[in-house]
Write a protein that holds these residues in place. Structure first.
Motif, PDB file in Angstrom:
ATOM      1  N   ARG B  99       0.765  -1.177   0.097  1.00 18.24           N
ATOM      2  CA  ARG B  99      -0.039   0.066  -0.049  1.00 18.24           C
ATOM      3  C   ARG B  99       0.875   1.197  -0.017  1.00 18.24           C
ATOM      4  NH1 ARG B  99      -5.255  -0.945   0.963  1.00 18.24           N
ATOM      5  NH2 ARG B  99      -5.798  -3.008   1.535  1.00 18.24           N
ATOM      6  N   LEU B 100       0.440   2.146  -0.845  1.00 18.78           N
ATOM      7  CA  LEU B 100       1.166   3.636  -0.760  1.00 18.78           C
ATOM      8  C   LEU B 100       0.014   4.528  -0.542  1.00 18.78           C
ATOM      9  CD1 LEU B 100       4.142   4.099  -1.380  1.00 18.78           C
ATOM     10  CD2 LEU B 100       3.432   4.879  -3.806  1.00 18.78           C
ATOM     11  N   ARG B 101       0.463   5.440   0.302  1.00 16.49           N
ATOM     12  CA  ARG B 101      -0.369   6.378   0.689  1.00 16.49           C
ATOM     13  C   ARG B 101      -2.026   5.981   0.623  1.00 16.49           C
ATOM     14  NH1 ARG B 101       1.438   9.385  -3.641  1.00 16.49           N
ATOM     15  NH2 ARG B 101       3.404   9.729  -3.184  1.00 16.49           N
ATOM     16  N   GLY B 102      -2.302   4.745   1.316  1.00 14.26           N
ATOM     17  CA  GLY B 102      -3.757   4.259   1.581  1.00 14.26           C
ATOM     18  C   GLY B 102      -4.149   3.471   0.266  1.00 14.26           C
ATOM     19  N   HIS B 103      -3.539   3.732  -0.992  1.00  9.04           N
ATOM     20  CA  HIS B 103      -3.936   2.927  -2.065  1.00  9.04           C
ATOM     21  C   HIS B 103      -3.158   1.945  -2.378  1.00  9.04           C
ATOM     22  CE1 HIS B 103      -6.485   6.337  -3.294  1.00  9.04           C
ATOM     23  NE2 HIS B 103      -5.387   7.159  -2.733  1.00  9.04           N
ATOM     24  N   ARG B 104      -3.911   0.535  -2.742  1.00  6.35           N
ATOM     25  CA  ARG B 104      -3.223  -0.712  -2.983  1.00  6.35           C
ATOM     26  C   ARG B 104      -2.372  -0.517  -4.295  1.00  6.35           C
ATOM     27  NH1 ARG B 104      -5.538  -6.858  -3.004  1.00  6.35           N
ATOM     28  NH2 ARG B 104      -3.464  -7.501  -3.943  1.00  6.35           N
ATOM     29  N   ILE B 105      -1.130  -0.942  -4.486  1.00  5.72           N
ATOM     30  CA  ILE B 105      -0.423  -0.881  -5.731  1.00  5.72           C
ATOM     31  C   ILE B 105      -1.130  -2.129  -6.452  1.00  5.72           C
ATOM     32  CG2 ILE B 105       1.691  -1.421  -6.750  1.00  5.72           C
ATOM     33  CD1 ILE B 105       2.701   0.433  -4.535  1.00  5.72           C
ATOM     34  N   PRO B 106      -1.330  -1.728  -7.611  1.00  7.06           N
ATOM     35  CA  PRO B 106      -2.096  -2.945  -8.580  1.00  7.06           C
ATOM     36  C   PRO B 106      -1.081  -4.085  -8.658  1.00  7.06           C
ATOM     37  CG  PRO B 106      -2.134  -0.864  -9.738  1.00  7.06           C
ATOM     38  CD  PRO B 106      -1.298  -0.547  -8.354  1.00  7.06           C
ATOM     39  N   PRO B 107      -1.541  -5.412  -9.006  1.00  5.95           N
ATOM     40  CA  PRO B 107      -0.688  -6.467  -9.043  1.00  5.95           C
ATOM     41  C   PRO B 107       0.268  -6.306 -10.400  1.00  5.95           C
ATOM     42  CG  PRO B 107      -2.970  -7.393  -8.479  1.00  5.95           C
ATOM     43  CD  PRO B 107      -2.886  -5.673  -8.600  1.00  5.95           C
ATOM     44  N   PRO B 108      -0.242  -5.943 -11.433  1.00  8.95           N
ATOM     45  CA  PRO B 108       0.628  -5.998 -12.627  1.00  8.95           C
ATOM     46  C   PRO B 108       2.011  -5.024 -12.367  1.00  8.95           C
ATOM     47  CG  PRO B 108      -1.584  -5.334 -13.584  1.00  8.95           C
ATOM     48  CD  PRO B 108      -1.506  -5.370 -11.738  1.00  8.95           C
ATOM     49  N   GLN B 109       1.677  -3.905 -11.385  1.00  9.75           N
ATOM     50  CA  GLN B 109       2.898  -3.103 -11.043  1.00  9.75           C
ATOM     51  C   GLN B 109       3.880  -3.749 -10.280  1.00  9.75           C
ATOM     52  OE1 GLN B 109       1.881   0.970 -10.005  1.00  9.75           O
ATOM     53  NE2 GLN B 109       0.405   1.056 -11.357  1.00  9.75           N
ATOM     54  N   ILE B 110       3.422  -4.712  -9.532  1.00 12.21           N
ATOM     55  CA  ILE B 110       4.285  -5.480  -8.402  1.00 12.21           C
ATOM     56  C   ILE B 110       5.031  -6.290  -9.330  1.00 12.21           C
ATOM     57  CG2 ILE B 110       4.287  -7.284  -6.554  1.00 12.21           C
ATOM     58  CD1 ILE B 110       2.030  -5.381  -5.393  1.00 12.21           C
ATOM     59  N   VAL B 111       4.369  -7.142 -10.242  1.00 12.49           N
ATOM     60  CA  VAL B 111       5.100  -8.112 -11.025  1.00 12.49           C
ATOM     61  C   VAL B 111       6.159  -7.090 -11.951  1.00 12.49           C
ATOM     62  CG1 VAL B 111       4.859  -9.658 -12.916  1.00 12.49           C
ATOM     63  CG2 VAL B 111       2.985  -9.580 -11.204  1.00 12.49           C
ATOM     64  N   ALA B 113       7.684  -4.545 -11.139  1.00 14.68           N
ATOM     65  CA  ALA B 113       8.612  -4.086 -10.166  1.00 14.68           C
ATOM     66  C   ALA B 113       9.731  -5.016 -10.067  1.00 14.68           C
ATOM     67  CB  ALA B 113       7.938  -3.564  -9.019  1.00 14.68           C
ATOM     68  N   HIS B 114       9.266  -6.411  -9.962  1.00 15.83           N
ATOM     69  CA  HIS B 114      10.146  -7.506  -9.809  1.00 15.83           C
ATOM     70  C   HIS B 114      11.214  -7.811 -10.978  1.00 15.83           C
ATOM     71  CE1 HIS B 114       7.684  -8.743  -6.232  1.00 15.83           C
ATOM     72  NE2 HIS B 114       8.603  -9.482  -5.850  1.00 15.83           N
ATOM     73  N   LEU B 116      11.886  -5.516 -13.046  1.00 18.82           N
ATOM     74  CA  LEU B 116      12.558  -4.462 -13.156  1.00 18.82           C
ATOM     75  C   LEU B 116      14.071  -4.681 -12.253  1.00 18.82           C
ATOM     76  CD1 LEU B 116      12.446  -1.866 -15.048  1.00 18.82           C
ATOM     77  CD2 LEU B 116      11.896  -0.635 -12.831  1.00 18.82           C
ATOM     78  N   ALA B 117      13.663  -5.239 -11.029  1.00  7.08           N
ATOM     79  CA  ALA B 117      14.864  -5.365  -9.923  1.00  7.08           C
ATOM     80  C   ALA B 117      15.552  -6.593 -10.559  1.00  7.08           C
ATOM     81  CB  ALA B 117      14.104  -5.749  -8.740  1.00  7.08           C
ATOM     82  N   TRP B 118      15.069  -7.524 -11.400  1.00  2.00           N
ATOM     83  CA  TRP B 118      15.778  -8.639 -11.959  1.00  2.00           C
ATOM     84  C   TRP B 118      16.697  -8.219 -12.894  1.00  2.00           C
ATOM     85  CZ3 TRP B 118      14.025 -11.651 -16.643  1.00  2.00           C
ATOM     86  CH2 TRP B 118      14.829 -12.999 -16.444  1.00  2.00           C
ATOM     87  N   LEU B 119      16.067  -7.378 -13.729  1.00  6.08           N
ATOM     88  CA  LEU B 119      16.925  -6.643 -14.860  1.00  6.08           C
ATOM     89  C   LEU B 119      18.198  -5.892 -14.336  1.00  6.08           C
ATOM     90  CD1 LEU B 119      14.254  -5.791 -17.646  1.00  6.08           C
ATOM     91  CD2 LEU B 119      16.026  -7.896 -17.939  1.00  6.08           C
ATOM     92  N   LEU B 120      18.051  -5.226 -13.644  1.00  6.87           N
ATOM     93  CA  LEU B 120      18.715  -4.312 -12.760  1.00  6.87           C
ATOM     94  C   LEU B 120      19.953  -5.105 -12.177  1.00  6.87           C
ATOM     95  CD1 LEU B 120      19.226  -1.141 -12.447  1.00  6.87           C
ATOM     96  CD2 LEU B 120      18.504  -1.455 -10.202  1.00  6.87           C
TER      97      LEU B 120
END
Lengths: 116, 131
Positions: B99-111, B113-114, B116-120
């Motif tokens: 959750r960011l400022r009370g809003h749930r981060i949508p699942p596609p964005q979480i995927v 982000a993973h 992105l971290a993997w590529l980095l």
């Protein structure tokens, strides 16, 4: 049943940290050292690799990756044997073999990385 | 078949139940990826040992790793590890609710982000090894 002393939460935590560590690190390392370098696409010098390996940060990361990946394997393999081959009746020896193997592998990894 | 003396009846399950459906097979293949993760650890420790033993030992390791059966094994292992990556990152939004400022981060964005971290991280590892 006494649930308070169950080791399952800890084992699951190790499984899931290992799954994340393996997903993030194993593909690139396996590609470089298992495919690209053997096929001569890249040829990093021995001196460079040796210097990288002798850095204590590298050794710490490699130890963490090895140990967590082994516990990830242990947990998944245990349940694959349970469900895939229906061996749940041999639950105790299977669990001992899997987690025992992960502990042994971690000790070997630590000994190796400390003595090179 | 022995007669059941117990109170409960359990429907017998075929030993190779996981061959009966594509989704079951994919599940078992995903679980088997862990075997190749374990193989990678063995391979990594052999590599570490070879580098620690000196240049001739490392040269012998590279020769051995170029033999066809080791290459084939590593290619299969890489395919299974990539299956692990895709399934693991795909399940990540179910394992974590961010959750960011009370809003749930949508699942596609979480995927995303993973990945992105993997590529980095992969780029950093490649740079450290090959620079």
């Amino acid at each position: 049943m006494n649930h308070r002393r169950s080791p399952e939460p800890l084992l699951w935590l190790l499984f899931s940290s290992g799954g994340m560590a393996a997903a993030l690190m194993v593909p690139i390392l396996l590609f470089l050292f298992g495919i690209a370098i053997p096929l001569d696409w890249f040829d990093p010098s021995y001196d460079h690799l040796s210097a990288v390996l002798h850095n204590w940060i590298t050794r710490l990361i490699l130890f963490g990756l090895s140990a967590l990946a082994l516990f990830h394997w242990a947990h998944r393999f245990r349940y694959t044997l349970y469900d895939g081959l229906q061996l749940k009746r041999y639950g105790t020896p299977i669990a001992a073999l899997c987690y025992g193997g992960a502990v042994a592998g971690s000790v070997i990894a630590a000994a190796l990385l400390l003595t090179i | 078949m022995t007669a059941s003396t117990g109170r409960s009846y359990r429907r017998p399950i075929a030993l190779f139940w996981w061959l009966s459906r594509r989704s079951y097979l994919l599940f078992v293949l995903r679980e088997l990826s862990a075997v190749f993760v374990a193989w990678f650890v063995v391979y990594l420790l052999l590599l570490v040992n070879a580098i620690g033993d000196g240049a001739p030992s490392y040269a012998r390791f590279v020769d051995w790793s170029g033999s066809s059966w080791v290459l084939v094994l590593n290619l299969i292992a890489l395919a299974f590890v990539l299956l692990h990556v895709v399934t693991w990152f795909g399940l990540a939004p179910r394992a974590m609710v961010v959750r960011l400022r009370g809003h749930r981060i949508p699942p596609p964005q979480i995927v995303a982000a993973h990945y992105l971290a993997w590529l980095l991280l992969s780029a950093i590892v490649a740079w450290v090894v090959l620079r």
